[in-house]
Design an enzyme around this catalytic site. Sequence first.
Site, PDB file in Angstrom:
ATOM      1  N   LYS A 125       0.859  -1.176   0.000  1.00 32.87           N
ATOM      2  CA  LYS A 125       0.000   0.000   0.000  1.00 32.87           C
ATOM      3  C   LYS A 125       0.902   1.235   0.000  1.00 32.87           C
ATOM      4  O   LYS A 125       1.708   1.421   0.904  1.00 32.87           O
ATOM      5  CB  LYS A 125      -0.904   0.018   1.226  1.00 32.87           C
ATOM      6  CG  LYS A 125      -1.840   1.205   1.270  1.00 32.87           C
ATOM      7  CD  LYS A 125      -2.670   1.226   2.547  1.00 32.87           C
ATOM      8  CE  LYS A 125      -3.685   0.096   2.528  1.00 32.87           C
ATOM      9  NZ  LYS A 125      -4.582   0.159   3.708  1.00 32.87           N
ATOM     10  N   GLY A 179      -8.808  14.775 -21.656  1.00 34.13           N
ATOM     11  CA  GLY A 179      -9.119  14.429 -23.037  1.00 34.13           C
ATOM     12  C   GLY A 179      -8.661  15.583 -23.905  1.00 34.13           C
ATOM     13  O   GLY A 179      -8.653  16.749 -23.472  1.00 34.13           O
ATOM     14  N   PRO A 200       0.410  16.424 -35.764  1.00 28.13           N
ATOM     15  CA  PRO A 200       0.860  15.093 -35.364  1.00 28.13           C
ATOM     16  C   PRO A 200       2.167  15.177 -34.576  1.00 28.13           C
ATOM     17  O   PRO A 200       2.960  16.101 -34.738  1.00 28.13           O
ATOM     18  CB  PRO A 200       1.095  14.397 -36.706  1.00 28.13           C
ATOM     19  CG  PRO A 200       1.510  15.522 -37.624  1.00 28.13           C
ATOM     20  CD  PRO A 200       0.743  16.736 -37.167  1.00 28.13           C
ATOM     21  N   GLU A 241       3.196   9.808 -34.706  1.00 26.86           N
ATOM     22  CA  GLU A 241       1.923   9.811 -35.436  1.00 26.86           C
ATOM     23  C   GLU A 241       2.148  10.084 -36.916  1.00 26.86           C
ATOM     24  O   GLU A 241       1.470   9.506 -37.778  1.00 26.86           O
ATOM     25  CB  GLU A 241       0.980  10.843 -34.825  1.00 26.86           C
ATOM     26  CG  GLU A 241       0.480  10.443 -33.440  1.00 26.86           C
ATOM     27  CD  GLU A 241      -0.124  11.587 -32.653  1.00 26.86           C
ATOM     28  OE1 GLU A 241      -0.723  11.324 -31.594  1.00 26.86           O
ATOM     29  OE2 GLU A 241       0.008  12.755 -33.080  1.00 26.86           O
ATOM     30  N   ASP A 291      -1.528  19.001 -26.210  1.00 25.09           N
ATOM     31  CA  ASP A 291      -2.770  19.774 -26.147  1.00 25.09           C
ATOM     32  C   ASP A 291      -2.483  21.236 -25.834  1.00 25.09           C
ATOM     33  O   ASP A 291      -3.130  22.140 -26.381  1.00 25.09           O
ATOM     34  CB  ASP A 291      -3.696  19.183 -25.089  1.00 25.09           C
ATOM     35  CG  ASP A 291      -4.065  17.740 -25.360  1.00 25.09           C
ATOM     36  OD1 ASP A 291      -4.159  17.370 -26.549  1.00 25.09           O
ATOM     37  OD2 ASP A 291      -4.250  16.984 -24.392  1.00 25.09           O
ATOM     38  N   ALA A 350       3.844  23.250 -20.391  1.00 25.72           N
ATOM     39  CA  ALA A 350       3.027  22.177 -19.804  1.00 25.72           C
ATOM     40  C   ALA A 350       3.863  21.164 -19.040  1.00 25.72           C
ATOM     41  O   ALA A 350       3.348  20.508 -18.123  1.00 25.72           O
ATOM     42  CB  ALA A 350       2.236  21.476 -20.907  1.00 25.72           C
TER      43      ALA A 350
END
Length: 319
Positions: free
Chosen positions: A35, A47, A193, A197, A263, A293
């Site tokens: 734990k 998302g 991309p 990608e 994003d 970010a």
Amino acid sequence: MPDADTTPDTMIATLTMNPTIDVAYEVERLVPTHKMRTNHEYTNPGGGGINVARVFVRLGGNARCVYLSGGPTGVALDGLLDLHQLVRARVPIAGPTRIAVTMLELATGQEYRITPEGPPVTEAEWRAVLAQIADIRCAALVISGSLPHGVPDDFYAQVVRTIGARGVRVVLDTSGAALRAGLAGGGVDLVKPSRGELEALVGTTLPTRAGVADAAMAIVEAGQARLVAVTLGHEGALLARREGVIDVPALAVEAKSTVGAGDSFVAGMVYGLCTGQDDAASFRLGVAAGTAAVLHPGTDLARPADIARLLAQIDGPVA
């Protein structure tokens, strides 16, 4: 939330077909079967499109989030969006919204990310999204993220046709078959991309920057997208356009998380484009936002003060 008063140059809509509740933890060390107590916990709506909207609003714009939401976790996602004061246009589905987990192991600095596939979506549910998009008013639509099970590969292409005919700027950030189909009919203003990608799209590895640039320019020359921004991770990014390729090396920063960097890049670049900045200046803003970010752990995404500081460090790109 009620609709926000907006002006055409700062209003975007984002489409997130497979949103998440993003939960991030910090632990001293990951130990099997034990734990483990966390030091910090971060919970945010996530998302692709939702992340873009979060950063876009921080920069001073207005964004409306179109997204799918279902089950008890969908209710939680709706509440998180309200906490972030985002205008939302929810499309209800039967399946439960997924939860994605990021773990930062402090002892090693290693980050572990677990992302479920998400719920299946019925034809009636994805057609409801098309109806929502057909009536939406915005200066730009950012289509970002993966397609859930049950949604056809050409769904984003259908969205591009639906909204592109109205003269709305369309931005596409996805991968695989959805990216291929989304570009096939043209009409995309900006596609972003990653190197991986792009390699999957062209069917070959691209080990050199020159190879990446050539592949990106081929998309532009085929009329599939006006701008192709390729993010290269710790190597920076490049932008292909009719006038040539702009190449920006990476800024030297200490990365604490990679969640939402792409994003944040999209949000910064789209904010520049929607506020009248030229392609090169918008691209630099995207690079600064994507870099910002990674400065903070968890799912916090780019912060305006960091973006401004990093933007000042980027030299003017050379085509």
